[in-house]
Design a protein around this motif. Structure first.
Motif, PDB file in Angstrom:
ATOM      1  N   MET A 211      49.443 -38.523  20.678  1.00 54.22           N
ATOM      2  CA  MET A 211      49.238 -39.206  19.176  1.00 54.22           C
ATOM      3  C   MET A 211      49.633 -40.777  19.284  1.00 54.22           C
ATOM      4  O   MET A 211      49.223 -41.341  18.720  1.00 54.22           O
ATOM      5  CB  MET A 211      49.996 -38.536  18.030  1.00 54.22           C
ATOM      6  N   ARG A 241      48.654 -42.536  15.792  1.00 51.90           N
ATOM      7  CA  ARG A 241      49.460 -42.954  14.733  1.00 51.90           C
ATOM      8  C   ARG A 241      49.193 -44.432  14.439  1.00 51.90           C
ATOM      9  O   ARG A 241      49.287 -45.096  15.524  1.00 51.90           O
ATOM     10  CB  ARG A 241      50.850 -42.381  14.923  1.00 51.90           C
ATOM     11  N   ASN A 249      46.314 -38.847  10.605  1.00 48.23           N
ATOM     12  CA  ASN A 249      46.207 -39.874  11.934  1.00 48.23           C
ATOM     13  C   ASN A 249      44.883 -40.604  11.722  1.00 48.23           C
ATOM     14  O   ASN A 249      44.151 -40.123  10.684  1.00 48.23           O
ATOM     15  CB  ASN A 249      45.945 -38.916  13.109  1.00 48.23           C
TER      16      ASN A 249
END
Ligand code: PEP
Ligand code: MN
Length: 327
Positions: A211, A241, A249
């Motif tokens: 992420m 992120r 997201n």
């Protein structure tokens, strides 16, 4: 280093180059393409005599690969890689592959119901978590081995190959036995031991982007797998992120489109984990395909309101049906 042979090069000329590289003590890898063969050379190639190789009969050019990632790069292998799960399910070609299913497997009845429905609506593969890497230790952690077996049986019954996430090397033998494709999740993209150990079982791998991973880190994670001799990697952009907190997201379509240029590996998108809410899944899914994704992985649940995990981003059957029709 990449040695590109002329399209008229004979087998003997290719063999000559390969054996010369071996004599120097390096490992050549043949990369046969539709037009011409290339020979990849890994390791420290600085002491290979460039001029000598260029002048070999049948050699077109010698390219020094400058990126940190090599095996996954388009410089190294200019043609799109196809990752074949079975005769109908092939990632990397013109047909987008749609993977659908619940975030987590909750029971056999649930899974069977979802599998039959998504199959009828045109999905090509079944997803579902048996081992869930949940952010909180108090959230549902998945049904483990029991769910793997259920998935295996349901996949066979309905006629859909299955993909599910591995979180520990302790489960390698089970995954070898039961699954068609092994998922490595966002939280484990940097788990290099896991990447290499999973690569070694030889199954196709769905590698999700960390992420907070840059494109380079993502491609280097895939490089770990190819470097272990497993070329069957499908990348997955699942959102990153950023400062923006209004959605779970941000689906990074820039990187998805860039990876189509930088790498020969297939890449799919996960609009469910990117959006975090079901009503954004359809526009993100469509945008991903337009941007060049080779497929999608979408969470679908028979009753999203009651789902034990990620219900808010799961599509119900009606919404999934509309999505498939729109696609
Ligand atoms: C999932 O696919 O269920 C999942 C946990 O995704 P990610 O690793 O992208 O968060
Ligand atoms: Mn999920």
């Amino acid at each position: 280093m990449l040695i590109v042979m002329q399209n008229t090069a004979t087998k003997r000329q290719i063999d000559d180059v390969v054996s010369t590289i071996e004599k120097i003590g390096l490992k050549p890898q043949r990369l046969p393409g539709a037009q011409r063969t290339a020979i990849g050379v890994m390791g420290n190639t600085s002491f290979v005599d460039h001029d000598r190789i260029v002048n070999f009969p049948g050699v077109k050019e010698v390219i020094h690969v400058t990126k940190k990632y090599k095996l996954v790069s388009r410089e190294y292998n200019p043609e799109d890689t196809l990752v074949k799960i079975n005769d109908e399910v092939v990632f990397g070609g013109k047909k987008p592959i749609i993977i659908a299913g619940p975030c987590a497997i909750e029971s056999k009845e649930q899974l069977l119901k979802i599998a039959k429905t998504i199959k009828k609506l045109g999905a090509h593969m079944l997803r579902g978590g048996a081992y869930k890497p949940r952010t909180s230790p108090y959230s549902f952690q998945g049904m483990g081995e029991e769910a793997l077996k259920m998935m295996h049986d349901v996949g066979k019954e309905v006629g859909l190959p299955i993909v599910t996430e591995i979180v520990s090397i302790a489960d390698l033998d089970l995954f070898k036995k039961y699954v068609d494709m092994v998922q490595i999740g966002s939280r484990n993209m940097h788990n290099f031991d896991l990447l290499q150990r999973v690569a070694a079982i030889g199954k196709p791998i769905l590698l999700k982007r960390g992420m907070s991973a840059t494109m380079e880190e993502f491609l280097l994670a895939a490089e770990y797998i190819l470097n272990r001799g497993n070329p069957n990697v499908v990348l997955c952009e699942r959102g990153i992120r950023t400062f923006e907190t209004s959605t779970r997201n941000i689906l990074d379509l820039n990187t998805l489109a860039l990876i189509r240029r930088e790498s020969h590996l297939p890449i799919i998108a996960d609009p469910s984990h990117s959006a975090g809410r079901y009503d954004l899944v359809s526009p993100l899914a469509k945008a991903s395909l337009v941007a060049g994704a080779h497929g999608l992985i979408v969470e679908v649940h028979n009753n999203p309101k009651e789902a034990l995990s990620d219900g808010e981003q799961s599509l119900d059957f009606e919404t999934f049906k509309s999505l498939m029709q729109e696609l």
